[in-house]
Design an enzyme around this catalytic site. Structure first.
Site, PDB file in Angstrom:
ATOM      1  N   GLU A   1      74.346  26.654  24.989  1.00  0.00           N
ATOM      2  CA  GLU A   1      75.597  26.540  24.417  1.00  0.00           C
ATOM      3  C   GLU A   1      75.990  27.955  23.864  1.00  0.00           C
ATOM      4  O   GLU A   1      77.223  28.364  23.916  1.00  0.00           O
ATOM      5  CB  GLU A   1      75.515  25.476  23.157  1.00  0.00           C
TER       6      GLU A   1
ATOM      7  N   LYS B   1      68.376  13.619  18.049  1.00  0.00           N
ATOM      8  CA  LYS B   1      68.798  14.730  18.628  1.00  0.00           C
ATOM      9  C   LYS B   1      67.922  15.856  19.238  1.00  0.00           C
ATOM     10  O   LYS B   1      67.068  16.290  18.451  1.00  0.00           O
ATOM     11  CB  LYS B   1      69.950  15.498  17.745  1.00  0.00           C
TER      12      LYS B   1
ATOM     13  N   SER C   1      68.557  18.079  14.992  1.00  0.00           N
ATOM     14  CA  SER C   1      69.810  17.854  14.040  1.00  0.00           C
ATOM     15  C   SER C   1      69.296  17.765  12.581  1.00  0.00           C
ATOM     16  O   SER C   1      68.270  17.101  12.495  1.00  0.00           O
ATOM     17  CB  SER C   1      70.697  16.702  14.420  1.00  0.00           C
TER      18      SER C   1
ATOM     19  N   HIS D   1      85.401  17.942  41.294  1.00  0.00           N
ATOM     20  CA  HIS D   1      86.219  17.589  40.170  1.00  0.00           C
ATOM     21  C   HIS D   1      85.260  16.679  39.197  1.00  0.00           C
ATOM     22  O   HIS D   1      85.657  15.787  38.575  1.00  0.00           O
ATOM     23  CB  HIS D   1      87.014  16.428  40.729  1.00  0.00           C
TER      24      HIS D   1
END
Ligand code: ARG
Length: 470
Positions: free
Chosen positions: A303, A296, A290, A169
């Site tokens: 991804e 970033k 970024s 979980h």
């Protein structure tokens, strides 16, 4: 006279191979709509390979003569060179890879070129080409999966003793070693290799000889062509041979599962790279910054792997839908099998190529992993097992430990940090030896059986895996 009734000129007629039967040529839009040469030219090498085997058999069976065979071989070899060097002129009006090559062959060697298509149809020809293409693609994909498995094993070996939280979980559950976690992906990829090999076996049958749908009246030798093209046998029903695309669907299903596994690993890499976890860092060459937030470092590659899994799943559904209501035998619908298939192969091979390299560049922060597992009461099950082994029924032990965790939580400590006095409040079964159990090493070492997370077992799993790979 209405334009549609106008008799076609001979120049117009020559635009289509079958034009003797037709009064008017297709419109430009229809030509573009029905052509596949824009994408099926990638089958050219396999088409030539199939044609050479077919021609050899035709000559052997006395259907064409030796001079024709020699001319066909010479012509096809030149065409192969022209295609490889980029000189070959692909014509949309010749519809597909098969007719483009055949027309060029005839231009180069004359009548012998026109004899190549004896006892054959584009229906069994294209079915053969795709099988040859996919068989080679599977071999390359399996090679790439093996390379990724080697990268996983190397990382797992370095981290056979690195403790991290195991999650259920996505909550801290029990301690595991990072090597064990990585080996779970080795298992997934092992099944993927098995699935692809299984699919390859069923795919490796020769459709040629089925001709358009019913077989051919020429005295062909299908076994000979099968041997020549390294197929394990021939498709045993001509209608099935030209219309079957099960192998493409099976391949896409296997590919979708590989991508699903890579997507799950990607999701974990993304989470672990988040500073809130801080478990790993990816090499800069797999990340981007970024344009607005200077701090970033984005895990773009994992991804995208996650994202591209969507398109591969989509291709599987596209092929299933393509086939679902087709009557026997060949239908033009089948031309739509290629783009999903090609994109699946491209996406999967690129993803695997990147992944092996990305794994080799993973940097692990063992302290962050250890801190995370310390914060999560991950040895609570070990405490319950300890009490059970001392004679307390497991359900009661579960309850006693739940109370101990609650107490530890209130004083913001790990179970292992509680004193013996404090622990004994929850059960009189608890003794000095409890601290062996509450340590992370005690916990992982105790799971000492095949499939367990004890480092000694992980090392053995790695040894077995290396043997499987060799
Ligand atoms: N380009 C076609 C395909 O990909 C080749 C087979 C064409 N056969 C036919 N009967 N029109 O399926």
């Amino acid at each position: 006279m209405a334009p549609s009734k106008k008799k076609a000129t001979s120049a117009e007629k020559s635009r289509n191979t079958w034009s003797g039967r037709f009064d008017e040529p297709v419109s430009e839009l229809v030509q573009r709509y029905t052509a596949s040469v824009g994408f099926d030219r990638r089958l050219a090498d396999y088409d030539i390979q199939g044609s050479l085997a077919h021609a050899t058999m035709l000559a052997d069976a006395g259907i064409i003569n030796a001079a024709d065979l020699a001319a066909i071989e010479r012509g096809l070899s030149q065409i192969r060179d022209e295609i490889r060097s980029g000189e070959f002129v692909w014509l949309l009006e010749l519809e597909d890879v098969h007719l483009n090559i055949e027309k060029r062959l005839t231009a180069l060697v004359g009548d012998a070129g026109k004899r190549l298509h004896t006892a054959r149809s584009r229906n069994d020809q294209v079915a053969t080409d795709i099988r040859l293409y996919l068989r080679a693609s599977i071999d390359e994909i399996v090679r790439l999966i093996h390379a990724m498995q080697h990268a996983l094993l190397d990382l797992a070996e370095q981290h056979a003793y690195t403790v991290m939280p195991g999650f259920t979980h996505l909550q801290v559950a029990q301690p595991v070693v990072f090597g064990h976690h990585l080996m779970a992906y080795f298992e997934m990829l092992k099944r993927d290799v098995e699935r692809l090999s299984d699919c390859r076996k069923r795919m490796n049958k020769l459709p040629l000889g089925a001709a358009a749908l019913a077989g051919t009246s020429y005295p062909i030798n299908r076994e000979m062509v099968a041997r020549e093209l390294e197929f394990d046998g021939v498709c045993e029903n001509s209608l099935d041979a030209v219309s079957d695309r099960d192998f493409a669907i099976e391949f896409c299903a296997a590919a979708a599962l590989v991508m699903t596994h890579l997507s799950r690993l990607s999701e974990e890499l993304i989470l672990w790279m988040n500073p809130a976890f801080g478990f790993i860092d990816l090499a800069d060459r797999f990340c981007t910054g970024s344009s607005i937030m200077p701090q970033k470092k984005n895990p773009d590659v994992p991804e995208l792997v996650r994202g591209k899994t969507g398109r591969v799943n989509g291709h599987l559904v596209a092929l299933l839908t393509l086939m679902k209501a087709q009557p026997l035998a060949y239908n033009k619908d089948n031309q739509e099998d290629k783009e999903p298939l090609f994109d699946t192969v491209d996406t999967l091979t690129d993803t695997l190529r990147i992944y092996a390299d990305m794994l080799a560049g993973v940097r692990v922060n063992a302290d962050a992993m250890r801190n995370a597992v310390m914060r999560g009461y991950a040895t609570a099950t070990d405490l319950a097992d300890y009490l059970t082994k001392k004679g307390m029924p497991f359900r009661e032990a579960h309850e006693a430990v739940a109370r101990a965790v609650r107490f530890a939580e209130q004083s913001d400590q790990d179970l292992g940090a509680l004193t013996l006095d404090e622990l004994q409040k929850f059960s009189h079964f608890i003794d000095e030896d409890i601290f062996d159990v509450l340590t992370l090493e005690g916990s992982i070492n105790s799971r000492n059986h095949i499939g367990g997370t004890a480092p000694i077992q992980v090392c053995e799993a790695i040894t077995r895996a290396r043997k499987w790979l060799s």
